[in-house]
Scaffold this active site. Structure first.
Site, PDB file in Angstrom:
ATOM      1  N   ASP A  13       0.812  -1.226   0.000  1.00  0.00           N
ATOM      2  CA  ASP A  13       0.000   0.000   0.000  1.00  0.00           C
ATOM      3  C   ASP A  13       0.841   1.271   0.000  1.00  0.00           C
ATOM      4  O   ASP A  13       0.441   2.302   0.554  1.00  0.00           O
ATOM      5  CB  ASP A  13      -0.968   0.015   1.204  1.00  0.00           C
ATOM      6  CG  ASP A  13      -1.888  -1.190   1.212  1.00  0.00           C
ATOM      7  OD1 ASP A  13      -2.231  -1.667   0.120  1.00  0.00           O
ATOM      8  OD2 ASP A  13      -2.260  -1.651   2.313  1.00  0.00           O
ATOM      9  N   LYS A  16       1.767   2.197  -5.110  1.00  0.00           N
ATOM     10  CA  LYS A  16       2.299   1.659  -6.369  1.00  0.00           C
ATOM     11  C   LYS A  16       1.357   1.959  -7.530  1.00  0.00           C
ATOM     12  O   LYS A  16       1.787   2.367  -8.602  1.00  0.00           O
ATOM     13  CB  LYS A  16       2.504   0.132  -6.246  1.00  0.00           C
ATOM     14  CG  LYS A  16       3.514  -0.271  -5.188  1.00  0.00           C
ATOM     15  CD  LYS A  16       3.577  -1.779  -5.007  1.00  0.00           C
ATOM     16  CE  LYS A  16       2.349  -2.399  -4.391  1.00  0.00           C
ATOM     17  NZ  LYS A  16       2.094  -2.074  -2.981  1.00  0.00           N
ATOM     18  N   LYS A  18      -0.816   4.327  -8.048  1.00  0.00           N
ATOM     19  CA  LYS A  18      -0.785   5.714  -8.515  1.00  0.00           C
ATOM     20  C   LYS A  18       0.467   5.974  -9.364  1.00  0.00           C
ATOM     21  O   LYS A  18       0.397   6.572 -10.428  1.00  0.00           O
ATOM     22  CB  LYS A  18      -0.805   6.671  -7.320  1.00  0.00           C
ATOM     23  CG  LYS A  18      -0.795   8.101  -7.763  1.00  0.00           C
ATOM     24  CD  LYS A  18      -0.431   9.073  -6.665  1.00  0.00           C
ATOM     25  CE  LYS A  18       0.143  10.317  -7.302  1.00  0.00           C
ATOM     26  NZ  LYS A  18       0.596  11.311  -6.350  1.00  0.00           N
ATOM     27  N   GLY A  40      -4.531  -4.398  -3.759  1.00  0.00           N
ATOM     28  CA  GLY A  40      -5.539  -3.367  -3.998  1.00  0.00           C
ATOM     29  C   GLY A  40      -4.807  -2.111  -4.396  1.00  0.00           C
ATOM     30  O   GLY A  40      -4.128  -1.507  -3.566  1.00  0.00           O
ATOM     31  N   HIS A  41      -4.861  -1.752  -5.666  1.00  0.00           N
ATOM     32  CA  HIS A  41      -4.108  -0.604  -6.166  1.00  0.00           C
ATOM     33  C   HIS A  41      -5.092   0.495  -6.567  1.00  0.00           C
ATOM     34  O   HIS A  41      -5.942   0.280  -7.426  1.00  0.00           O
ATOM     35  CB  HIS A  41      -3.233  -1.017  -7.359  1.00  0.00           C
ATOM     36  CG  HIS A  41      -2.188  -2.033  -6.979  1.00  0.00           C
ATOM     37  ND1 HIS A  41      -1.322  -2.584  -7.872  1.00  0.00           N
ATOM     38  CD2 HIS A  41      -1.872  -2.577  -5.778  1.00  0.00           C
ATOM     39  CE1 HIS A  41      -0.512  -3.433  -7.243  1.00  0.00           C
ATOM     40  NE2 HIS A  41      -0.842  -3.448  -5.973  1.00  0.00           N
ATOM     41  N   GLN A 223       2.015  -5.955  -3.286  1.00  0.00           N
ATOM     42  CA  GLN A 223       2.525  -6.069  -1.911  1.00  0.00           C
ATOM     43  C   GLN A 223       3.847  -5.280  -1.761  1.00  0.00           C
ATOM     44  O   GLN A 223       4.092  -4.362  -2.527  1.00  0.00           O
ATOM     45  CB  GLN A 223       2.695  -7.533  -1.485  1.00  0.00           C
ATOM     46  CG  GLN A 223       1.385  -8.293  -1.311  1.00  0.00           C
ATOM     47  CD  GLN A 223       0.793  -8.842  -2.598  1.00  0.00           C
ATOM     48  OE1 GLN A 223       1.472  -9.446  -3.397  1.00  0.00           O
ATOM     49  NE2 GLN A 223      -0.480  -8.626  -2.806  1.00  0.00           N
TER      50      GLN A 223
HETATM   51  P1  GDP Z   1      -0.760   0.301  -3.547  1.00  0.00           P
HETATM   52  O1  GDP Z   1      -1.343  -0.976  -3.067  1.00  0.00           O
HETATM   53  O2  GDP Z   1       0.703   0.398  -3.301  1.00  0.00           O
HETATM   54  O3  GDP Z   1      -1.123   0.619  -4.975  1.00  0.00           O
HETATM   55  O4  GDP Z   1      -1.426   1.443  -2.639  1.00  0.00           O
HETATM   56  P2  GDP Z   1      -2.976   1.585  -2.271  1.00  0.00           P
HETATM   57  O5  GDP Z   1      -3.703   2.096  -3.450  1.00  0.00           O
HETATM   58  O6  GDP Z   1      -3.488   0.359  -1.620  1.00  0.00           O
HETATM   59  O7  GDP Z   1      -2.895   2.645  -1.111  1.00  0.00           O
HETATM   60  C1  GDP Z   1      -2.328   3.898  -1.301  1.00  0.00           C
HETATM   61  C2  GDP Z   1      -3.411   4.968  -1.039  1.00  0.00           C
HETATM   62  O8  GDP Z   1      -2.790   6.234  -0.971  1.00  0.00           O
HETATM   63  C3  GDP Z   1      -4.441   5.079  -2.151  1.00  0.00           C
HETATM   64  O9  GDP Z   1      -5.667   5.477  -1.598  1.00  0.00           O
HETATM   65  C4  GDP Z   1      -3.872   6.197  -3.047  1.00  0.00           C
HETATM   66  O10 GDP Z   1      -4.884   6.892  -3.757  1.00  0.00           O
HETATM   67  C5  GDP Z   1      -3.246   7.081  -2.012  1.00  0.00           C
HETATM   68  N1  GDP Z   1      -2.063   7.835  -2.449  1.00  0.00           N
HETATM   69  C6  GDP Z   1      -1.037   7.441  -3.248  1.00  0.00           C
HETATM   70  N2  GDP Z   1      -0.084   8.398  -3.302  1.00  0.00           N
HETATM   71  C7  GDP Z   1      -0.531   9.411  -2.515  1.00  0.00           C
HETATM   72  C8  GDP Z   1       0.023  10.673  -2.128  1.00  0.00           C
HETATM   73  O11 GDP Z   1       1.121  11.051  -2.508  1.00  0.00           O
HETATM   74  N3  GDP Z   1      -0.754  11.437  -1.289  1.00  0.00           N
HETATM   75  C9  GDP Z   1      -1.967  11.036  -0.827  1.00  0.00           C
HETATM   76  N4  GDP Z   1      -2.641  11.834  -0.001  1.00  0.00           N
HETATM   77  N5  GDP Z   1      -2.501   9.854  -1.156  1.00  0.00           N
HETATM   78  C10 GDP Z   1      -1.789   9.048  -1.978  1.00  0.00           C
HETATM   79  P1  IMO Z   2      -0.906  -4.199  -2.233  1.00  0.00           P
HETATM   80  O1  IMO Z   2      -0.486  -4.741  -3.574  1.00  0.00           O
HETATM   81  C1  IMO Z   2      -1.027  -4.636   2.114  1.00  0.00           C
HETATM   82  C2  IMO Z   2      -1.089  -8.734   3.688  1.00  0.00           C
HETATM   83  C3  IMO Z   2      -2.367  -9.161   4.409  1.00  0.00           C
HETATM   84  C4  IMO Z   2      -1.777 -10.122   5.431  1.00  0.00           C
HETATM   85  C5  IMO Z   2      -0.655 -10.798   4.633  1.00  0.00           C
HETATM   86  C6  IMO Z   2      -1.035 -12.154   4.055  1.00  0.00           C
HETATM   87  O2  IMO Z   2      -2.199  -3.478  -2.274  1.00  0.00           O
HETATM   88  O3  IMO Z   2       0.209  -3.444  -1.616  1.00  0.00           O
HETATM   89  P2  IMO Z   2      -2.559 -12.859   2.004  1.00  0.00           P
HETATM   90  O4  IMO Z   2      -4.009 -12.624   1.745  1.00  0.00           O
HETATM   91  O5  IMO Z   2      -1.658 -12.299   0.958  1.00  0.00           O
HETATM   92  O6  IMO Z   2      -2.246 -14.294   2.305  1.00  0.00           O
HETATM   93  O7  IMO Z   2      -2.266 -12.056   3.370  1.00  0.00           O
HETATM   94  O8  IMO Z   2      -0.317  -9.911   3.596  1.00  0.00           O
HETATM   95  N1  IMO Z   2      -1.296  -8.209   2.318  1.00  0.00           N
HETATM   96  C7  IMO Z   2      -1.230  -6.913   1.992  1.00  0.00           C
HETATM   97  N2  IMO Z   2      -1.069  -5.832   2.765  1.00  0.00           N
HETATM   98  N3  IMO Z   2      -1.120  -4.513   0.777  1.00  0.00           N
HETATM   99  C8  IMO Z   2      -1.251  -5.595  -0.015  1.00  0.00           C
HETATM  100  O9  IMO Z   2      -1.224  -5.535  -1.370  1.00  0.00           O
HETATM  101  C9  IMO Z   2      -1.367  -6.870   0.589  1.00  0.00           C
HETATM  102  N4  IMO Z   2      -1.519  -8.126   0.124  1.00  0.00           N
HETATM  103  C10 IMO Z   2      -1.468  -8.935   1.185  1.00  0.00           C
HETATM  104  O10 IMO Z   2      -2.990  -8.061   5.024  1.00  0.00           O
HETATM  105  O11 IMO Z   2      -1.194  -9.414   6.483  1.00  0.00           O
HETATM  106 MG    MG Z   3      -2.865  -1.625  -1.785  1.00  0.00          MG
END
Ligand code: GDP
Ligand code: IMO
Ligand code: MG
Length: 435
Positions: A13, A16, A18, A40-41, A223
């Site tokens: 999270d 990535k 974005k 979840g991206h 991840q």
């Molecule tokens: P990922 O799994 O690495 O793609 O990240 P996620 O999408 O799960 O979580 C990142 C969250 O932060 C999302 O809600 C993005 O929209 C948000 N985000 C990404 N970059 C920025 C930033 O520079 N500032 C803010 N405020 N939000 C951001």
């Molecule tokens: P992105 O790509 C954050 C975490 C779960 C749990 C552990 C194992 O959005 O960064 P799993 O279902 O993979 O067997 O769970 O890994 N986890 C993540 N945490 N971002 C993710 O993906 C994750 N994918 C798995 O919360 O702790």
């Molecule tokens: Mg994510």
């Protein structure tokens, strides 16, 4: 030809999605190579927000090939829903290509994920419940169902007849074998196969063609390195390799052809699920940061645990993946906090260490050592525009100090900072795509 990979350097999270969307502009193809719908991206384009679990984030840009490599595990139902959901929003997925070698998440994987977590009583990993561990286990145990099996009724029937029997025996031990019926799984999955067959191909051959044509290719990690099954906080990890080495294995792309690796780190750290987290803040402060940053899981909605930026964690990731340069996201969120800290190293048994220990017992004894930084406050639109035009020279002095410290400890440059969710809230400090 130039290729770029984007990898998470923390516990996922990092933002990535974005960055992939932002950097995909010159690319011909965007490739996912590991993980499943546990990912979840989030991508925000204008007022629209997209949450992608299986589709590479490049799907949102017209004309890009969106490739799901062999290392990804696919829940076909989730994938079809994602394709249909995007179609309703006017996004065409005809440029999607799915590896015929990708393993599939089956109903029993999801059931087993739940059963195993429940039985771990107090030792739960806190998985996303998507069947990730059981599916990767079956892949390695050579009893997986692959994408190519879905388009061959005879093969699918043959394989599933003995595998479902095996799984029933396992589920019976967990008192939950009811509802698992081989014929209905075959019917359901053949339907998925019919729906997805137009996208299925040998994606390694496709990547080879792109390579020969000198096309720009962007690899999208899921991840983060601390969730890597070998190098993360085992057993509190996911079930795939999330580090650079798996880009090649998970896509059939030659490792020598990966030109640059961009690591993504939040300006602070978050983690969802259980497991150690050395720089975690006490509950009330963690909650404050979570609220400021909207830190709620994209896949499960769980509140993310929050803590300070941990450079031991990020340098562990740099070492493992050969990360060339870094993007720091959510710097706008950190600006809302008055006094900011960075962990430079740990003290373990009275000695300074910058290595991330394998043993969780050792890790629990590590005391993070912090350096404090002043806040840069909330930045106005015009300040951000100035930074986008003039780069580093226009950064507020407190951000400069923050970045310079990180660069000094990590010995790699920071190439971009994120100052908001939107695509245009990204300040590029140096060229990211290799020439
Ligand atoms: P990922 O799994 O690495 O793609 O990240 P996620 O999408 O799960 O979580 C990142 C969250 O932060 C999302 O809600 C993005 O929209 C948000 N985000 C990404 N970059 C920025 C930033 O520079 N500032 C803010 N405020 N939000 C951001
Ligand atoms: P992105 O790509 C954050 C975490 C779960 C749990 C552990 C194992 O959005 O960064 P799993 O279902 O993979 O067997 O769970 O890994 N986890 C993540 N945490 N971002 C993710 O993906 C994750 N994918 C798995 O919360 O702790
Ligand atoms: Mg994510």
């Amino acid at each position: 030809m130039s290729t770029l990979a984007i990898l998470g350097t923390q516990w996922g999270d990092e933002g990535k999605g974005k960055l992939v969307d932002f950097l995909a502009e010159p690319a011909k193809a965007v490739v996912r190579f590991q993980g499943g719908d546990n990912a979840g991206h989030t991508v925000k384009i204008g007022s629209e927000e997209f949450k992608l679990h299986l589709l590479p984030s490049g799907i949102l840009r017209k004309g890009k090939l969106a490739i799901i490599g062999n290392g990804v595990i696919i829940n076909p139902k989730v994938l079809i829903n994602e394709i249909d959901g995007l179609a309703k929003r006017g996004i065409d997925c005809s440029s999607l290509r799915i590896s015929d070698r990708a393993n599939l998440i089956m109903p029993y994987h999801v059931m087993l994920d739940g059963a195993e977590e429940r039985l771990k009583a107090g030792k739960q990993v806190g998985t996303t419940g998507r069947g990730i561990g059981p599916c990767y286990s079956d892949k390695v145990a050579r009893i997986g169902i692959r994408m190519c099996d879905l388009i061959d009724e005879k093969v699918l029937k043959e394989k599933l007849s003995f595998i479902v029997d095996l799984k029933k025996r396992m589920l019976r031990a967990y008192d939950m074998d009811e509802g698992l019926d081989c014929d209905s799984i075959v019917r359901e999955y053949l339907e998925y196969g019919n729906r997805l067959r137009e996208y299925v191909t040998d994606t390694a051959v496709l990547l080879e063609k792109l390579l020969k044509k000198d096309s720009k290719i962007l690899f999208e990690g899921a991840q983060g390195a601390l969730l890597d099954v070998d190098f993360g906080t085992y057993p509190y990890v996911t079930s795939s390799n999330t580090i650079g080495g798996n880009i090649a294995t998970g896509s059939g792309f030659p490792p020598k052809q990966i030109d640059r690796i961009l690591g993504i780190a939040k300006g602070y750290t978050t983690r969802v699920g259980a497991g150690p987290f050395p720089t975690e803040l006490p509950e009330s402060e963690s909650m404050e940061l979570a609220k400021a940053g909207g830190e709620f899981g994209t896949t499960t909605g769980r509140m993310r645990r929050c803590g300070w930026l941990d450079l031991v964690v990020v340098s562990h990731s740099i070492r493992l993946s050969g990360i060339d340069t870094l993007a720091l996201t959510k710097m706008d969120v950190l600006g809302k906090i008055d006094k900011i800290k960075i962990c430079d190293h740990y003290i373990l048994d009275g000695k300074k260490t910058s290595a991330f220990p394998a043993s969780l017992e050792q890790l629990s004894k590590c005391e993070p050592v912090y350096k404090s930084f002043g806040s840069w406050g909330e930045l106005s639109d015009s300040e951000i525009e100035k930074m986008k035009k003039r780069g580093r020279a226009a950064l507020p002095v407190e951000i400069k100090k923050y970045l310079e410290h990180i660069e000094k400890i990590l010995r790699i440059p920071v190439s971009a900072i994120g100052l908001g969710k939107e695509r245009d809230r990204t300040v590029i400090l140096r060229n990211i795509w290799p020439k």
